[in-house]
Design a protein around this motif. Structure first.
Motif, PDB file in Angstrom:
ATOM      1  N   ARG A 198     -37.978  36.499   8.375  1.00 34.81           N
ATOM      2  CA  ARG A 198     -38.767  36.411   9.923  1.00 34.81           C
ATOM      3  C   ARG A 198     -39.246  36.589  11.812  1.00 34.81           C
ATOM      4  NH1 ARG A 198     -43.667  38.112   7.127  1.00 34.81           N
ATOM      5  NH2 ARG A 198     -44.794  37.604   8.437  1.00 34.81           N
ATOM      6  N   ARG A 199     -38.658  35.376  11.403  1.00 31.25           N
ATOM      7  CA  ARG A 199     -38.262  35.244  13.264  1.00 31.25           C
ATOM      8  C   ARG A 199     -37.505  36.060  13.910  1.00 31.25           C
ATOM      9  NH1 ARG A 199     -40.926  32.623  16.637  1.00 31.25           N
ATOM     10  NH2 ARG A 199     -39.218  30.548  17.937  1.00 31.25           N
ATOM     11  N   CYS A 200     -36.378  36.532  13.035  1.00 24.50           N
ATOM     12  CA  CYS A 200     -35.432  36.950  13.704  1.00 24.50           C
ATOM     13  C   CYS A 200     -36.181  38.584  14.176  1.00 24.50           C
ATOM     14  CB  CYS A 200     -34.458  37.636  12.943  1.00 24.50           C
ATOM     15  SG  CYS A 200     -33.100  36.039  12.963  1.00 24.50           S
ATOM     16  N   GLN A 201     -36.903  38.586  13.317  1.00 30.05           N
ATOM     17  CA  GLN A 201     -37.678  40.285  13.177  1.00 30.05           C
ATOM     18  C   GLN A 201     -39.152  39.867  14.154  1.00 30.05           C
ATOM     19  OE1 GLN A 201     -39.257  41.199   9.484  1.00 30.05           O
ATOM     20  NE2 GLN A 201     -37.366  41.901   8.756  1.00 30.05           N
ATOM     21  N   GLY A 202     -39.244  38.659  14.732  1.00 30.90           N
ATOM     22  CA  GLY A 202     -39.729  38.293  16.037  1.00 30.90           C
ATOM     23  C   GLY A 202     -41.761  37.835  14.783  1.00 30.90           C
ATOM     24  N   LYS A 203     -41.459  37.688  13.946  1.00 33.80           N
ATOM     25  CA  LYS A 203     -42.905  37.550  13.658  1.00 33.80           C
ATOM     26  C   LYS A 203     -43.109  36.280  14.122  1.00 33.80           C
ATOM     27  CE  LYS A 203     -43.041  41.271  10.360  1.00 33.80           C
ATOM     28  NZ  LYS A 203     -42.443  42.288   8.831  1.00 33.80           N
TER      29      LYS A 203
END
Length: 173
Positions: A164-169
């Motif tokens: 989720r963090r790598c997706q920018g969330k």
């Protein structure tokens, strides 16, 4: 003479009370389900240890399991009620806090599982069919399995949070 008390609470108090509602997307989402499974497996881990006769390094395994069970319970309810913003400093970085919690839990559950595997091997002498004395072998074996399950669940939730963090969330939900 004192003025009469106000009949209605201040607007901020009304807004704070109305903000408490269940975050149903979290409850139905992967992280909510993983947290529930972590709570169940963690409870099984520490209850299994606590009901047996233990000594030495098993105290550390019990400490790890109870500590992360309580921390996971706190994270679960803060996220479920949408109140993670109230946590000073960390509330704005809730996804990162969850990932850090999961990675630390996975590391310490790995150590606790290793301890339980070692204790299981040390008590393997009493795994005989006609052994007459009480033995903690089966309790330690069950705790080792529960510890491995906890380790896997925490790694899964850390992986999910990192994705989720790598997706920018920025949010857990």
């Amino acid at each position: 003479m004192l003025p009469p008390p106000p009949r209605q609470p201040p607007p901020q108090a009304r807004a704070a009370r109305s903000a408490v509602r269940l975050q149903r997307p979290f409850l139905r989402g992967p992280l909510g389900v993983l947290r529930l499974l972590q709570l169940l497996a963690g409870a099984a881990f520490w209850i299994t240890i606590a009901t047996s006769k233990y000594q030495g390094p098993v105290h550390f395994a019990l400490f790890v399991s109870v500590l992360f069970w309580l921390l996971t319970l706190g994270l679960y309810f803060l996220t479920l009620l949408g109140k993670h913003e109230l946590v000073p400093v960390l509330g704005s970085r809730w996804l990162v806090v969850n990932v850090a919690h999961d990675l630390l839990a996975a590391a310490l559950y790995g150590a606790a599982t290793g301890i339980m595997i070692d204790q299981t091997q040390r008590h393997s002498y009493c795994n005989l069919k006609d052994y007459p004395l009480p033995c903690a072998y089966h309790a330690f074996l069950a705790a080792a399995v529960c510890g491995g399950l906890c380790l896997g669940l925490y790694l899964l939730s850390a992986f999910y949070g990192c994705c989720r963090r790598c997706q920018g969330k920025q949010e857990v939900v």
